[in-house]
Scaffold this active site. Structure first.
Site, PDB file in Angstrom:
ATOM      1  N   ASP A  43       0.869  -1.176   0.000  1.00  0.00           N
ATOM      2  CA  ASP A  43       0.000   0.000   0.000  1.00  0.00           C
ATOM      3  C   ASP A  43       0.905   1.225   0.000  1.00  0.00           C
ATOM      4  O   ASP A  43       1.469   1.594   1.030  1.00  0.00           O
ATOM      5  CB  ASP A  43      -0.888  -0.019   1.255  1.00  0.00           C
ATOM      6  CG  ASP A  43      -1.786   1.214   1.359  1.00  0.00           C
ATOM      7  OD1 ASP A  43      -1.770   2.054   0.423  1.00  0.00           O
ATOM      8  OD2 ASP A  43      -2.486   1.354   2.379  1.00  0.00           O
ATOM      9  N   ALA A  67      -1.431   4.293  -9.698  1.00  0.00           N
ATOM     10  CA  ALA A  67      -2.167   5.562  -9.772  1.00  0.00           C
ATOM     11  C   ALA A  67      -3.663   5.299  -9.766  1.00  0.00           C
ATOM     12  O   ALA A  67      -4.116   4.224 -10.139  1.00  0.00           O
ATOM     13  CB  ALA A  67      -1.790   6.327 -11.040  1.00  0.00           C
ATOM     14  N   THR A 108       1.175  12.684 -16.065  1.00  0.00           N
ATOM     15  CA  THR A 108       0.136  12.732 -17.101  1.00  0.00           C
ATOM     16  C   THR A 108       0.042  14.080 -17.803  1.00  0.00           C
ATOM     17  O   THR A 108       0.426  15.118 -17.247  1.00  0.00           O
ATOM     18  CB  THR A 108      -1.226  12.409 -16.458  1.00  0.00           C
ATOM     19  OG1 THR A 108      -2.274  12.577 -17.413  1.00  0.00           O
ATOM     20  CG2 THR A 108      -1.518  13.334 -15.281  1.00  0.00           C
ATOM     21  N   TYR A 132      -8.327  14.541 -11.083  1.00  0.00           N
ATOM     22  CA  TYR A 132      -7.241  13.648 -11.491  1.00  0.00           C
ATOM     23  C   TYR A 132      -5.973  14.450 -11.770  1.00  0.00           C
ATOM     24  O   TYR A 132      -4.888  14.138 -11.256  1.00  0.00           O
ATOM     25  CB  TYR A 132      -7.656  12.855 -12.737  1.00  0.00           C
ATOM     26  CG  TYR A 132      -6.538  12.045 -13.347  1.00  0.00           C
ATOM     27  CD1 TYR A 132      -5.920  11.023 -12.634  1.00  0.00           C
ATOM     28  CD2 TYR A 132      -6.086  12.304 -14.647  1.00  0.00           C
ATOM     29  CE1 TYR A 132      -4.882  10.286 -13.196  1.00  0.00           C
ATOM     30  CE2 TYR A 132      -5.061  11.569 -15.212  1.00  0.00           C
ATOM     31  CZ  TYR A 132      -4.456  10.555 -14.485  1.00  0.00           C
ATOM     32  OH  TYR A 132      -3.432   9.833 -15.037  1.00  0.00           O
ATOM     33  N   LYS A 136      -2.461  14.405  -9.530  1.00  0.00           N
ATOM     34  CA  LYS A 136      -1.221  13.991 -10.181  1.00  0.00           C
ATOM     35  C   LYS A 136      -0.162  15.101 -10.103  1.00  0.00           C
ATOM     36  O   LYS A 136       1.032  14.814  -9.948  1.00  0.00           O
ATOM     37  CB  LYS A 136      -1.480  13.605 -11.638  1.00  0.00           C
ATOM     38  CG  LYS A 136      -2.261  12.309 -11.812  1.00  0.00           C
ATOM     39  CD  LYS A 136      -1.501  11.084 -11.336  1.00  0.00           C
ATOM     40  CE  LYS A 136      -0.363  10.720 -12.257  1.00  0.00           C
ATOM     41  NZ  LYS A 136       0.331   9.468 -11.829  1.00  0.00           N
TER      42      LYS A 136
END
Length: 291
Positions: A43, A67, A108, A132, A136
């Site tokens: 984890d 992710a 990303t 998102y 990120k």
């Protein structure tokens, strides 16, 4: 023997990395949320678990492929998204510095707002428009803050061995004569195989920093779907729709950047390495997928 710890090893990129290194003298420590078949449970949101794993195994390189990538779900699960996409990379970066390992983190195109008129380079300022993208970006910030030696690779529209746009289109084509696909979001479809090759190239160097890592060329989602159908010999028609039209059909969908083409500028400035054109990479993938 080089030792590499991979998180999210069961994902598309994790699988591609293992194949890329198959002929190399490397020992993999494969980790994911669920253990089994040689995969160790880890984890990444738990700093104690990460530190224990890293200190016990002492990898030379940590590659973070883990992710929360469901863009729509991230809007509903922002706490979880921050834990996986930001706290996870933070923990891995702290651990990498503790043992002197190289840190490779995957980010990303969604860290950019997507209102540009030219491909984004690594020196452009991020400004995400979705949960998102925000989570990120915070992951990127933590890596920069805590990792002593890191490669940060921003990629886009990834497909490989797993759930992805290509397989979704082919599956839907089995039961639909027509599919509505967005035509005003621009980007670069990127093969996980090509991204794994770039990782393999970079990790052998000391050429640290942020790199854009997408296949060369660009398209939109609808044209990408057209190319998939053509290569698969499918007769399903792709209806080109705007993001606004799609949002009316799917009101819960998150905001997505309209223009998220990335230029692999740092790669071109600092090396002779080039990623494949997206058409060529798709050809390779489809031939393998369809036999």
């Amino acid at each position: 023997m080089k030792k590499i710890l991979v998180t999210g090893c069961n994902g598309q990129l994790g699988r591609a990395i293992r194949k890329e290194y198959a002929a190399s003298d490397v020992e993999f420590i494969n980790t994911d949320v669920v253990a089994g078949n040689g995969i160790v449970s880890l984890d990444i949101t738990n700093i104690d678990a990460v530190m224990e794993m890293v200190k016990d195994t002492k990898p030379d390189i940590i590659i973070n492929c883990a992710a929360h990538t469901n863009v729509d779900k991230c809007e509903e699960q922002q706490d979880l998204a921050y834990k996986i996409n930001a706290i996870g990379p933070r923990n891995l970066s702290i651990a990498s510095s503790e043992i002197g390992a190289k840190m490779i983190h995957i980010s990303t195109d969604y860290v950019f707002e997507g209102n540009g008129t030219r491909p984004y380079i690594e020196f452009d300022k991020p400004n995400p428009i979705s949960a998102y993208g925000r989570t990120k970006l915070e992951g990127e910030n933590f890596v920069k803050q805590f990792a002593d030696r890191f490669f940060m690779l921003r990629t886009a529209w990834l497909y490989g061995d797993g759930r992805n746009f290509v397989k979704t289109m082919l599956s839907l084509a089995e039961t639909h004569d027509e599919l509505s696909v967005v035509c005003d979001q621009l980007g670069s479809p990127t093969s996980a195989v090509e991204l794994a090759k770039m990782i393999h190239f970079l990790e052998k160097t000391d050429n640290y920093g942020i790199f854009h890592a997408t296949c060369e060329g660009d398209t939109n989602w609808a044209e990408f779907a057209d190319e998939i159908m053509k290569r698969a010999g499918k007769t399903t028609r792709i209806k080109h729709v705007t993001s606004e039209e799609y949002k009316k059909m799917n009101p819960a969908s998150a905001n997505r950047p309209a223009y998220s083409i990335l230029e692999n500028y740092m790669l071109k400035l600092t090396s002779d390495y080039r990623m494949a054109d997206w058409h060529d990479a798709l050809d390779v993938y489809m031939k393998e997928l369809l036999g």
